[in-house]
Design a protein around this motif. Sequence first.
Motif, mmCIF file in Angstrom:
data_model
loop_
_atom_site.group_PDB
_atom_site.id
_atom_site.type_symbol
_atom_site.label_atom_id
_atom_site.label_comp_id
_atom_site.label_asym_id
_atom_site.label_seq_id
_atom_site.Cartn_x
_atom_site.Cartn_y
_atom_site.Cartn_z
ATOM 1 N N GLU A 9 -61.857 32.326 -18.978
ATOM 2 C CA GLU A 9 -63.894 31.995 -19.024
ATOM 3 C C GLU A 9 -64.133 31.582 -18.184
ATOM 4 O OE1 GLU A 9 -64.581 32.944 -23.494
ATOM 5 O OE2 GLU A 9 -62.363 32.370 -23.281
ATOM 6 N N HIS A 12 -65.628 32.592 -14.815
ATOM 7 C CA HIS A 12 -66.570 33.689 -15.319
ATOM 8 C C HIS A 12 -68.308 33.055 -15.541
ATOM 9 C CE1 HIS A 12 -63.633 36.780 -14.892
ATOM 10 N NE2 HIS A 12 -64.676 37.215 -14.577
ATOM 11 N N ALA A 13 -68.196 31.514 -16.613
ATOM 12 C CA ALA A 13 -69.242 31.074 -16.944
ATOM 13 C C ALA A 13 -70.132 31.299 -15.789
ATOM 14 C CB ALA A 13 -68.878 29.849 -17.003
ATOM 15 N N ILE A 78 -67.462 26.413 -22.381
ATOM 16 C CA ILE A 78 -66.237 26.182 -21.446
ATOM 17 C C ILE A 78 -66.793 24.711 -20.402
ATOM 18 C CG2 ILE A 78 -66.787 28.455 -20.224
ATOM 19 C CD1 ILE A 78 -63.641 27.538 -21.516
ATOM 20 N N GLY A 104 -64.077 27.987 -25.645
ATOM 21 C CA GLY A 104 -64.678 29.544 -24.719
ATOM 22 C C GLY A 104 -64.878 30.300 -25.861
ATOM 23 N N VAL A 106 -63.356 33.499 -25.970
ATOM 24 C CA VAL A 106 -62.027 33.897 -26.602
ATOM 25 C C VAL A 106 -61.990 33.231 -27.194
ATOM 26 C CG1 VAL A 106 -60.611 35.201 -25.427
ATOM 27 C CG2 VAL A 106 -63.344 35.810 -24.554
ATOM 28 N N HIS A 126 -71.788 36.793 -19.131
ATOM 29 C CA HIS A 126 -70.523 36.372 -18.490
ATOM 30 C C HIS A 126 -69.329 37.219 -18.800
ATOM 31 C CE1 HIS A 126 -73.285 33.084 -17.228
ATOM 32 N NE2 HIS A 126 -73.326 33.494 -17.518
ATOM 33 N N LEU A 127 -69.795 37.741 -19.639
ATOM 34 C CA LEU A 127 -68.155 38.317 -19.980
ATOM 35 C C LEU A 127 -68.415 39.971 -20.257
ATOM 36 C CD1 LEU A 127 -67.340 36.395 -23.464
ATOM 37 C CD2 LEU A 127 -65.688 36.234 -21.353
ATOM 38 N N TRP A 131 -64.134 42.252 -22.665
ATOM 39 C CA TRP A 131 -64.383 40.481 -23.456
ATOM 40 C C TRP A 131 -65.254 40.169 -24.225
ATOM 41 C CZ3 TRP A 131 -59.537 38.598 -23.241
ATOM 42 C CH2 TRP A 131 -58.567 39.197 -23.001
ATOM 43 N N ALA A 135 -64.659 38.345 -27.512
ATOM 44 C CA ALA A 135 -66.119 37.015 -28.323
ATOM 45 C C ALA A 135 -65.992 37.409 -29.724
ATOM 46 C CB ALA A 135 -66.500 36.826 -27.065
#
Length: 232
Positions: A9, A12-13, A78, A104, A106, A126-127, A131, A135
């Motif tokens: 995560e 990917h943030a 995150i 995160g 998730v 962002h997911l 995911w 989340a």
Amino acid sequence: MTRDWVIDEHRHAGEEHRDPEQVARYDEKLPFDPIPELEHLVDYGLTEDETIIDFGTGTGVFPLAAAEYCDQVIAIDISESMLDVAREKADDEGVRNVEFVHDGLVSYEHEGDPASFAFSKNVFHHLPDFWKVEALKTVGDTLEPGGIFRLHDLVYSFDLRDSTEEIKAWLEARKSTAFTEEELYNHFREEFSTYDFLFESMLRETGFKILDSTYQESFYAAYTCEWRGDSH
Ligand SMILES: C[S@@+](CC[C@H](N)C(=O)[O-])C[C@H]1O[C@@H](n2cnc3c(N)ncnc32)[C@H](O)[C@@H]1O
């Protein structure tokens, strides 16, 4: 069991949310007035006795305002750089009822009593969709049945046959803003905004009842949802 298959995560943030120099300019670049959001939650029952959890809190604009409306705020992000700025603001303002958590959407595991309200603004894109669902399950796991989740994100509500034209027009309209071309392109190349019909379906499948939804400019969505519990 190994967790190596779980999404990173932090990666990917978004670099702009990790880099301290960019984070320092975040509020100027993307100003946000949290009061209308809090008043909306008051209409849905937010009182001084409640706990609210903010998922992807950024520089803490929402939780610091929310601290005056409720008993306790849990603000999760995150990015340590974002949390550093948010914590500093809380210290400067003497706010004591916000707990900042480095975690995160998730991976967060809620401990203690379930919360009555949850909030998230401009984070879910962002997911990737699988995911996002994980989340949303996290959000549900933090809420008591009947709890309210207010969600904003970049969500596409244009006709899917018009995607190219719509995206070109959106990019064109943002040419002279604080965002670089690269940042704007990256929203489509590297991030995971999805269509309204997919997002609504993900919310329903994970146990949320959509109480109200608004779509603006074909790119921005807001949902107020009620958590139906695992028995939905
Ligand atoms: C566009 S900013 C929005 C910040 C804040 N919600 C606001 O509206 O001002 C996205 C934030 O989400 C955080 N973020 C991105 N992915 C995340 C994840 N998987 N879990 C927790 N936070 C995440 C980023 O670090 C960043 O602070």
